[in-house]
Design an enzyme around this catalytic site. Structure first.
Site, PDB file in Angstrom:
ATOM      1  N   LYS A  54      44.734  33.996  40.285  1.00 10.49           N
ATOM      2  CA  LYS A  54      45.190  34.394  38.950  1.00 10.49           C
ATOM      3  C   LYS A  54      45.081  35.908  38.837  1.00 10.49           C
ATOM      4  O   LYS A  54      43.992  36.464  39.006  1.00 10.49           O
ATOM      5  CB  LYS A  54      44.342  33.719  37.875  1.00 10.49           C
TER       6      LYS A  54
ATOM      7  N   TYR B  52      39.986  34.641  39.962  1.00 11.83           N
ATOM      8  CA  TYR B  52      40.568  35.444  38.888  1.00 11.83           C
ATOM      9  C   TYR B  52      40.399  36.912  39.260  1.00 11.83           C
ATOM     10  O   TYR B  52      39.293  37.445  39.281  1.00 11.83           O
ATOM     11  CB  TYR B  52      39.866  35.127  37.575  1.00 11.83           C
TER      12      TYR B  52
END
Length: 299
Positions: A158, A133
């Site tokens: 992400k 992330y």
């Protein structure tokens, strides 16, 4: 890792006593999967990973895995202090998760080599593949992602930063490593607002917090997005997502708090948020109810 549909980030329901309501969580997850979620991400950002113990996170993942019943992938949160991240990752593996979403480390940022070591330490602690992330204290450079893409255990990226130029270069760098199994998705708050731009740089997937509270509207937007129906997509964007984002931006943490409030308004008593987040005021809840009604009216 392949996903087909909106990426669903369920909330973690709390009873008045503060404990997790696992029956309600299972109901919430089943509703999302039945509504067409392409993947379930329990105990992540919308699920208040930041406020869960490692044991609580593992129990949330276990409930989600059982509720999903193998219909779609289950990707559990892991991150924060390294020891906590490793414990949460191991707990998620034991609970039957399919992969981990590695959230940023706690408080401190590291060098590129330090971030690689952080991700690889979490990946090495269980047999689960990991998705990184890109946000906050974990901002991965193009070269860092090229290094991580050389590790077959790292299977996704992400983006929660919003730098489209860097995102484009990361997509190209991973492709240059020969990785065709990598999942890229937009993880900005209320990602529907930016997804048209992300698709243009090779990031077709997105996470949808709104899906957790109003899946019919989120699905209508997703269908318009997939079908290239720009008039329909923009009507939902203008009539629902834009006012929702305006309300969300009034108070830090409302990316989670409003979702729980919306579920309560819909009759699912998921409780409030844990500190340091705060719940909406009654006046803000009234405005949220009007926004939800306006979204449904678009259907």
């Amino acid at each position: 890792m392949n996903f087909d549909g909106i990426l669903f980030f369920p909330v973690t329901p709390f009873r008045e006593s503060g404990t997790i309501d696992h029956d309600l969580l299972a109901q919430h997850v089943v509703t999302g999967v039945d509504a067409g979620a392409g993947g379930v991400f329990p105990a992540c950002g919308t699920g208040e990973y930041h406020a869960l113990s490692a044991g609580e996170a593992a129990s949330v993942v276990g409930t989600a895995v059982e509720a999903v019943g193998g219909r779609v992938p289950v990707i559990a949160g892991s991150g924060g202090p390294l020891g906590h991240a490793i414990e949460a990752g191991q707990g998620a593996a034991d609970a039957g998760a399919d992969a981990l979403l590695v959230l940023p480390p706690y408080l401190v940022g590291g060098t590129p080599s330090g971030l690689v070591a952080y991700v690889e330490a979490i990946a090495a602690a269980s047999e689960l593949p990991v998705i990184v992330y890109h946000r906050g204290t974990a901002q991965y450079s193009v070269d860092t992602m090229r290094r991580l893409a050389a590790n077959p255990r790292v299977v996704g990226f992400k983006d929660g930063v919003g730098d489209l130029a860097t995102a484009q270069l990361i997509v190209r760098a991973v492709a240059a490593e020969g990785r065709t199994d990598f999942a890229f998705f937009n993880g900005l708050l209320t990602a529907e607002l930016t997804q048209a731009a992300y698709r243009g740089v090779g990031i077709p997937l997105y996470s949808s917090a709104a899906f957790a509270m109003i899946p019919d509207v989120a699905n209508a937007y997703y269908r318009a997005y997939i079908d290239g129906d720009e008039a329909r997509r923009l009507a939902i964007l203008d009539g629902f997502y834009t006012p929702l984002v305006a309300l969300r931006d009034e108070t830090p943490g409302f990316g989670v708090s409003l979702i729980k409030a919306g579920l309560r308004l819909g009759g699912l008593p998921v409780g409030g948020v844990r500190a340091p987040l705060v719940d909406p005021t009654p006046e803000q809840e009234e405005r949220l109810a009007a926004i939800l009604d306006a979204g449904r009216a678009l259907l």
